[in-house]
Write a protein that holds these residues in place. Sequence first.
Motif, PDB file in Angstrom:
ATOM      1  N   LEU A   1       0.841  -1.193   0.000  1.00 31.49           N
ATOM      2  CA  LEU A   1       0.000   0.000   0.000  1.00 31.49           C
ATOM      3  C   LEU A   1       0.878   1.246   0.000  1.00 31.49           C
ATOM      4  CD1 LEU A   1      -2.530  -1.134   2.763  1.00 31.49           C
ATOM      5  CD2 LEU A   1      -2.754  -1.429   0.288  1.00 31.49           C
ATOM      6  N   ALA A   2       0.255   2.398  -0.093  1.00 30.98           N
ATOM      7  CA  ALA A   2       0.996   3.658  -0.068  1.00 30.98           C
ATOM      8  C   ALA A   2       1.703   3.835   1.262  1.00 30.98           C
ATOM      9  CB  ALA A   2       0.037   4.821  -0.320  1.00 30.98           C
ATOM     10  N   GLY A   3       2.808   4.594   1.239  1.00 25.02           N
ATOM     11  CA  GLY A   3       3.519   4.932   2.463  1.00 25.02           C
ATOM     12  C   GLY A   3       4.299   3.801   3.078  1.00 25.02           C
ATOM     13  N   GLY A   4       4.554   2.734   2.342  1.00 24.10           N
ATOM     14  CA  GLY A   4       5.288   1.609   2.887  1.00 24.10           C
ATOM     15  C   GLY A   4       4.454   0.672   3.730  1.00 24.10           C
ATOM     16  N   LEU A   5       3.128   0.843   3.721  1.00 21.32           N
ATOM     17  CA  LEU A   5       2.252  -0.046   4.475  1.00 21.32           C
ATOM     18  C   LEU A   5       2.029  -1.330   3.684  1.00 21.32           C
ATOM     19  CD1 LEU A   5       1.753   2.788   5.741  1.00 21.32           C
ATOM     20  CD2 LEU A   5      -0.601   2.081   6.123  1.00 21.32           C
ATOM     21  N   LYS A   6       1.669  -2.390   4.404  1.00 20.29           N
ATOM     22  CA  LYS A   6       1.343  -3.658   3.768  1.00 20.29           C
ATOM     23  C   LYS A   6       0.023  -4.176   4.324  1.00 20.29           C
ATOM     24  CE  LYS A   6       6.099  -4.976   2.721  1.00 20.29           C
ATOM     25  NZ  LYS A   6       7.163  -6.008   2.874  1.00 20.29           N
ATOM     26  N   GLU A   7      -0.722  -4.872   3.480  1.00 16.60           N
ATOM     27  CA  GLU A   7      -2.017  -5.407   3.871  1.00 16.60           C
ATOM     28  C   GLU A   7      -2.002  -6.929   3.736  1.00 16.60           C
ATOM     29  OE1 GLU A   7      -6.685  -5.404   2.357  1.00 16.60           O
ATOM     30  OE2 GLU A   7      -5.269  -3.946   1.530  1.00 16.60           O
ATOM     31  N   TYR A   8      -2.488  -7.582   4.795  1.00 13.22           N
ATOM     32  CA  TYR A   8      -2.600  -9.027   4.802  1.00 13.22           C
ATOM     33  C   TYR A   8      -4.059  -9.390   5.072  1.00 13.22           C
ATOM     34  CZ  TYR A   8       2.485  -8.885   5.558  1.00 13.22           C
ATOM     35  OH  TYR A   8       3.834  -8.632   5.453  1.00 13.22           O
ATOM     36  N   GLY A   9      -4.517 -10.484   4.535  1.00 11.90           N
ATOM     37  CA  GLY A   9      -5.856 -10.934   4.873  1.00 11.90           C
ATOM     38  C   GLY A   9      -6.681 -11.240   3.659  1.00 11.90           C
ATOM     39  N   GLY A  10      -7.974 -11.390   3.901  1.00  9.35           N
ATOM     40  CA  GLY A  10      -8.892 -11.735   2.832  1.00  9.35           C
ATOM     41  C   GLY A  10     -10.299 -11.817   3.354  1.00  9.35           C
ATOM     42  N   GLY A  11     -11.188 -12.464   2.584  1.00  9.75           N
ATOM     43  CA  GLY A  11     -12.587 -12.490   2.958  1.00  9.75           C
ATOM     44  C   GLY A  11     -13.229 -13.837   2.748  1.00  9.75           C
ATOM     45  N   SER A  12     -14.468 -13.939   3.219  1.00 11.78           N
ATOM     46  CA  SER A  12     -15.287 -15.115   3.025  1.00 11.78           C
ATOM     47  C   SER A  12     -16.705 -14.640   2.779  1.00 11.78           C
ATOM     48  CB  SER A  12     -15.210 -16.039   4.239  1.00 11.78           C
ATOM     49  OG  SER A  12     -15.688 -15.386   5.394  1.00 11.78           O
ATOM     50  N   ALA A  13     -17.652 -15.559   2.798  1.00  6.57           N
ATOM     51  CA  ALA A  13     -19.006 -15.209   2.403  1.00  6.57           C
ATOM     52  C   ALA A  13     -19.634 -14.141   3.297  1.00  6.57           C
ATOM     53  CB  ALA A  13     -19.880 -16.468   2.408  1.00  6.57           C
ATOM     54  N   ARG A  14     -19.364 -14.174   4.613  1.00  7.72           N
ATOM     55  CA  ARG A  14     -20.057 -13.265   5.520  1.00  7.72           C
ATOM     56  C   ARG A  14     -19.130 -12.400   6.361  1.00  7.72           C
ATOM     57  NH1 ARG A  14     -25.458 -13.834   6.274  1.00  7.72           N
ATOM     58  NH2 ARG A  14     -26.465 -15.566   5.231  1.00  7.72           N
ATOM     59  N   ASN A  15     -17.837 -12.574   6.234  1.00  3.60           N
ATOM     60  CA  ASN A  15     -16.937 -11.686   6.956  1.00  3.60           C
ATOM     61  C   ASN A  15     -15.669 -11.502   6.139  1.00  3.60           C
ATOM     62  OD1 ASN A  15     -14.812 -13.716   7.971  1.00  3.60           O
ATOM     63  ND2 ASN A  15     -16.739 -14.624   8.640  1.00  3.60           N
ATOM     64  N   CYS A  16     -15.048 -10.374   6.377  1.00  5.31           N
ATOM     65  CA  CYS A  16     -13.851 -10.022   5.641  1.00  5.31           C
ATOM     66  C   CYS A  16     -12.934  -9.303   6.608  1.00  5.31           C
ATOM     67  CB  CYS A  16     -14.206  -9.117   4.458  1.00  5.31           C
ATOM     68  SG  CYS A  16     -12.849  -8.806   3.311  1.00  5.31           S
ATOM     69  N   ALA A  17     -11.672  -9.675   6.633  1.00  2.99           N
ATOM     70  CA  ALA A  17     -10.748  -9.080   7.591  1.00  2.99           C
ATOM     71  C   ALA A  17      -9.394  -8.865   6.942  1.00  2.99           C
ATOM     72  CB  ALA A  17     -10.597  -9.983   8.819  1.00  2.99           C
ATOM     73  N   SER A  18      -8.823  -7.697   7.182  1.00  2.42           N
ATOM     74  CA  SER A  18      -7.477  -7.386   6.718  1.00  2.42           C
ATOM     75  C   SER A  18      -6.680  -6.813   7.874  1.00  2.42           C
ATOM     76  CB  SER A  18      -7.508  -6.379   5.567  1.00  2.42           C
ATOM     77  OG  SER A  18      -7.989  -6.976   4.380  1.00  2.42           O
ATOM     78  N   GLN A  19      -5.378  -7.026   7.826  1.00  2.00           N
ATOM     79  CA  GLN A  19      -4.465  -6.422   8.780  1.00  2.00           C
ATOM     80  C   GLN A  19      -3.548  -5.479   8.010  1.00  2.00           C
ATOM     81  OE1 GLN A  19      -4.607 -10.122   8.841  1.00  2.00           O
ATOM     82  NE2 GLN A  19      -6.400  -9.725  10.099  1.00  2.00           N
ATOM     83  N   VAL A  20      -3.581  -4.212   8.384  1.00  4.26           N
ATOM     84  CA  VAL A  20      -2.707  -3.216   7.777  1.00  4.26           C
ATOM     85  C   VAL A  20      -1.488  -3.076   8.682  1.00  4.26           C
ATOM     86  CG1 VAL A  20      -2.478  -0.818   7.062  1.00  4.26           C
ATOM     87  CG2 VAL A  20      -4.637  -2.034   6.702  1.00  4.26           C
ATOM     88  N   VAL A  21      -0.316  -3.321   8.129  1.00  2.00           N
ATOM     89  CA  VAL A  21       0.917  -3.330   8.920  1.00  2.00           C
ATOM     90  C   VAL A  21       1.777  -2.126   8.548  1.00  2.00           C
ATOM     91  CG1 VAL A  21       3.035  -4.588   9.441  1.00  2.00           C
ATOM     92  CG2 VAL A  21       0.881  -5.825   9.175  1.00  2.00           C
ATOM     93  N   PHE A  22       2.151  -1.342   9.576  1.00  2.00           N
ATOM     94  CA  PHE A  22       2.997  -0.169   9.392  1.00  2.00           C
ATOM     95  C   PHE A  22       4.467  -0.575   9.445  1.00  2.00           C
ATOM     96  CE2 PHE A  22      -1.062   1.418  10.681  1.00  2.00           C
ATOM     97  CZ  PHE A  22      -1.195   2.667  10.082  1.00  2.00           C
ATOM     98  N   PRO A  23       5.354   0.262   8.876  1.00  6.97           N
ATOM     99  CA  PRO A  23       6.782  -0.082   8.863  1.00  6.97           C
ATOM    100  C   PRO A  23       7.398  -0.261  10.241  1.00  6.97           C
ATOM    101  CG  PRO A  23       6.337   1.626   7.253  1.00  6.97           C
ATOM    102  CD  PRO A  23       5.082   1.452   8.056  1.00  6.97           C
ATOM    103  N   ASP A  24       6.793   0.323  11.277  1.00 12.63           N
ATOM    104  CA  ASP A  24       7.342   0.140  12.628  1.00 12.63           C
ATOM    105  C   ASP A  24       6.710  -1.052  13.351  1.00 12.63           C
ATOM    106  OD1 ASP A  24       4.986   1.587  12.612  1.00 12.63           O
ATOM    107  OD2 ASP A  24       5.574   2.993  14.176  1.00 12.63           O
TER     108      ASP A  24
END
Length: 281
Positions: free
Chosen positions: A79-102
């Motif tokens: 993602l922008a600013g050196g951030l990274k996103e992990y995760g995904g979704g399913s039929a009724r819920n969706c979850a991501s983890q946004v990780v900062f450089p620190d």
Amino acid sequence: MTAAAVFGGDMLGVDVSTDMCAFLRPEDLQDLGAAKIADPQGFARCAIEVAAPAGPSTIYAGRFFDVAAKPVKGPPKTLAGGLKEYGGGSARNCASQVVFPDNVGLRVYATGPADPCPLVRRAIDAMIGRFDDGTAPPRPVPANSLERLDACSLLPADVSKAVPGASPGREPQLDRHICSSGPSFRAYGVLALVVGYPPAAGGASVGEVIAGRQTVVATRPRADGGKFYCEARTSVRPLDNKDLPGAMEYAVAEVGWFTEPEDCSAAKALAGMLWPALPPV
């Protein structure tokens, strides 16, 4: 774009906090359905309910965590600013983890009757666009706020006196406002420090006084042969937030049984151990 730079150097400290709804706003999601601020069910979190065509969905952003202690899994999206996103979704819920450089993680997740992943994607994009705007100055935390406390400093090192079968040890869960006893195949105890709308007595919930505090005790019976839960909840102070009228800071003592009889006496005993350590009402 580090978490310390975005949210303040003391972002996980006890003196100041960040209003996550300054980064995620109802207008960001309005074209997906009428949106409004909802019950956050936790500190350092923003919740927005969206009246989507398939039914109401709720998106949550917050629950900072230490990536070193709670590693993320799977291939990342940059993602922008050196951030990274992990995760995904399913039929009724969706979850991501946004990780900062620190090495600070931020959870963004949604639930609803239809695929909620478009909400998560829209929310993450909107928040990243504001992370370097300086739109959320630190918010003072009252001296008697549960937000100042670390749940693992209040939960006894061994809760087995209240919860037979629970293992010794304390394990933080996602953030410092939730702490559980050690791993066990029999039972466990949890202390959660929460902000939002605690359920009132009625139905399966009964009101009583435990350790001098008005307490609501609620059961969640086994539905499929799994765990049996019992919770004791007590309110501590009202929340001063115009978007959440009537919301409270409250504490939850939860006991989960894997093999034992379905009994709430352990949850009441755990509450009796924990309530005296809470700020006075």
